[in-house]
Design an enzyme around this catalytic site. Structure first.
Site, mmCIF file in Angstrom:
data_model
loop_
_atom_site.group_PDB
_atom_site.id
_atom_site.type_symbol
_atom_site.label_atom_id
_atom_site.label_comp_id
_atom_site.label_asym_id
_atom_site.label_seq_id
_atom_site.Cartn_x
_atom_site.Cartn_y
_atom_site.Cartn_z
ATOM 1 N N ASP A 174 -8.379 -5.579 -6.209
ATOM 2 C CA ASP A 174 -7.909 -4.447 -5.314
ATOM 3 C C ASP A 174 -8.081 -3.144 -6.135
ATOM 4 O O ASP A 174 -7.300 -2.744 -7.133
ATOM 5 C CB ASP A 174 -6.457 -4.324 -4.734
ATOM 6 C CG ASP A 174 -5.930 -3.272 -3.940
ATOM 7 O OD1 ASP A 174 -6.642 -2.740 -3.429
ATOM 8 O OD2 ASP A 174 -4.638 -3.195 -3.978
ATOM 9 N N HIS B 64 -5.964 -6.482 -1.586
ATOM 10 C CA HIS B 64 -4.821 -5.738 -1.355
ATOM 11 C C HIS B 64 -3.812 -6.272 -0.781
ATOM 12 O O HIS B 64 -3.802 -6.885 0.411
ATOM 13 C CB HIS B 64 -5.597 -4.416 -0.548
ATOM 14 C CG HIS B 64 -4.745 -3.176 -0.493
ATOM 15 N ND1 HIS B 64 -4.498 -2.496 -1.317
ATOM 16 C CD2 HIS B 64 -4.315 -2.388 0.773
ATOM 17 C CE1 HIS B 64 -3.744 -1.432 -0.937
ATOM 18 N NE2 HIS B 64 -3.558 -1.364 0.336
ATOM 19 N N SER C 47 0.877 -1.214 0.040
ATOM 20 C CA SER C 47 0.027 -0.060 -0.044
ATOM 21 C C SER C 47 0.923 1.240 0.018
ATOM 22 O O SER C 47 1.819 1.330 -0.781
ATOM 23 C CB SER C 47 -0.876 -0.204 1.038
ATOM 24 O OG SER C 47 -2.234 0.750 1.072
#
Length: 502
Positions: A438, A463, A187
């Site tokens: 994602d 994710h 991320s």
């Protein structure tokens, strides 16, 4: 026990919260939850979870406040937390460093089992470095968020320099300066890992950047792509599910507009206390659907909240089982309850006044300064159409912090436009891993750029799912993705060691 959420910003935790403005929003507090980044985990902010147990030793490094000026204050020291595991390491073996996200480093370490899984075969040392202004790494202690004068030292460039200084010092203290370093991140942490390789190639020989939306800036990626992707996840699970959620927003607004409407909304959402704004219910639903799409993992998980395998499909099954004539709002509420109450223990939901249990609050500042990642909702989205108005967004940031955003700074500092041509000539040894379920994948690198800048993309991945602990239930595509990552890491380290012997 009550399940809670806050109208202010994560995740994307969560993780992320990204700066976006919808014309229907009332303030930054209602804007931020919609602009989800792997960090804005507002749903768990009141959760009283025990501190995760991870097999690391906690250390604190005396870090410089400001790496880029030589004023007297720049030499101020704060103590930066990092976690270290040397169980398998031998002198000269690799050092795997996780570039910390916007939250407590223990939380990320406990959800990055991939590094613990592969450490024995590489004889690798593992180091998880906490990002400044998050967790315990507060340069000004309890006063760190007090004003723009203190928060001004919170940015990605200072964080990258922190990582570089700490890594170099660690290697010197171990008398193992020849140990190859590979950085990992998911991320926002994945963005940092990729940028670290670009900025400090002499410190790290490579980077594995999972779910890293480094192209979500300026107009490089369509602004509607994030919410279009969330909507596509639900549409693929069930067209009826998608249409019910899409129709729930207008129904919710109509319900709240009636006399006594907020009381009716409170009853429908089983709130512990009557809510003060329909946006509290709206954001509660919105966040549940977005975060569930992000963590649509193929196995049970407890990253943001306890969830079953493929939770998007499970939400849609709940919606599709409702009898004909049920309201869209009641169906949407029942589906969202899977996210907040999969355990079935919550008697009511606290939609307002949540707490920041994971130390994510600093992302509000970053979203208002350098991390300007516009998000909008198109007519194809299951969310109400919205636009991004920079002036409105900038005015809100100025009101809240007294500073103006710099919307083009990230692409000036790290690049982004014409990424293929630029990185092909200036970079090497970066893996961009993504799963197309994602929503942040749309802002990442999805095609190979060169022989050593590789995109590993899976159709069903969510994710940074590749960073989770391996389980017996993992599907073949996830096992193969991790196998390819390990193979590439082995080649980088082999080539590095071969160069040392020359």
């Amino acid at each position: 026990m009550a399940s809670s959420s806050s109208p202010s910003v994560l995740l994307f935790l969560l993780l992320f919260t990204i700066a976006a403005t919808a014309k229907t929003s009332e303030s930054l507090s209602t804007v931020f939850p919609r602009a989800i980044h792997g960090s804005a985990l507002k749903q768990v902010r009141n959760a009283k979870k025990p501190k995760p147990k991870v097999p690391f030793k906690t250390q604190y490094f005396p870090q410089l406040l400001d790496h880029f000026t030589f004023t007297p204050k720049s030499s101020t020291i704060f103590y930066q937390k990092y976690l270290i595991n040397t169980q398998y390491w031998t002198h000269g073996a690799p050092i795997f460093v996780y570039t910390g996200n916007e939250g407590d480093i223990d939380w990320f370490a406990s959800n990055t089992g991939f590094l613990l899984d592969i450490a024995p075969s590489f004889r690798a040392m593992l180091v998880f470095i906490e990002h400044r202004f998050y967790g315990e790494s507060m340069p000004f202690g309890k006063e760190s968020y007090k004003s723009p004068e203190t928060l001004g030292y919170l940015n990605s460039q200072q964080a990258l320099a922190d990582f570089a200084v700490l890594i170099r010092s660690l290697k010197q203290n171990l008398s193992s300066e020849a140990s190859p370093v590979v950085v990992f991140g998911g991320s926002y942490g994945g963005m940092l890992a990729a940028w670290f390789r670009l900025k400090y190639p002499h410190v790290a020989i490579g980077a594995l950047a999972s779910s890293a939306p480094i192209l979500q800036f300026d107009d490089i990626t369509p602004w509607s792509s994030f919410y279009d992707a969330v909507s596509q996840d639900f549409k693929e699970a069930s067209l009826n599910c998608y249409e019910v959620i899409k129709g729930s927003w207008a129904e919710l607004d109509a319900m709240s507009a009636k006399e006594g409407g907020l009381a009716e909304v409170s009853r429908t959402f089983r709130t512990c206390k009557d809510i003060n704004s329909v946006y509290s219910a709206r954001d509660w639903l919105w966040s549940a659907f977005v975060y569930t799409a992000m963590v649509n993992y193929p196995t049970k998980a407890n990253f943001m909240m306890p969830l079953p395998a493929y939770p998007v499909e499970e939400m849609c099954k709940i919606i599709d089982r409702f009898p004909h004539g049920a309201t869209n709002v009641s169906r949407a509420f029942a589906a969202a309850s899977l996210y907040y109450n999969y355990s079935g223990t919550e008697k009511c939901f606290d939609l307002e006044n949540g707490k920041d249990a994971h130390g994510l609050h600093g992302w509000d500042w970053q979203a208002c300064t350098e991390m300007v990642m516009p998000l909008t909702c198109s007519n194809e989205s299951m969310f109400p159409p919205s636009s991004f108005e920079y002036k409105e967004f900038a005015d809100e940031c100025t009101r809240k912090y007294g500073v103006m955003p710099r919307p083009h700074w990230i692409t000036t500092e790290f690049g982004g436009s014409r990424i293929e041509q630029v990185l092909k000539r200036s970079a090497s040894n970066i893996i961009f891993s993504n799963g197309m379920q994602d929503p942040w994948s749309r802002g990442s690198v999805l095609k190979n750029i060169s022989a050593s800048i590789v995109a590993l993309v899976t159709k069903k991945g969510a994710h940074h799912v590749d960073f989770r602990f391996a389980t017996k239930e993992d599907p073949d595509w996830l096992i193969e993705q991790r196998r390819q990552e390990v193979e590439i890491l082995q080649k980088w380290i082999h080539d590095y060691n071969a160069d040392l012997k020359q």
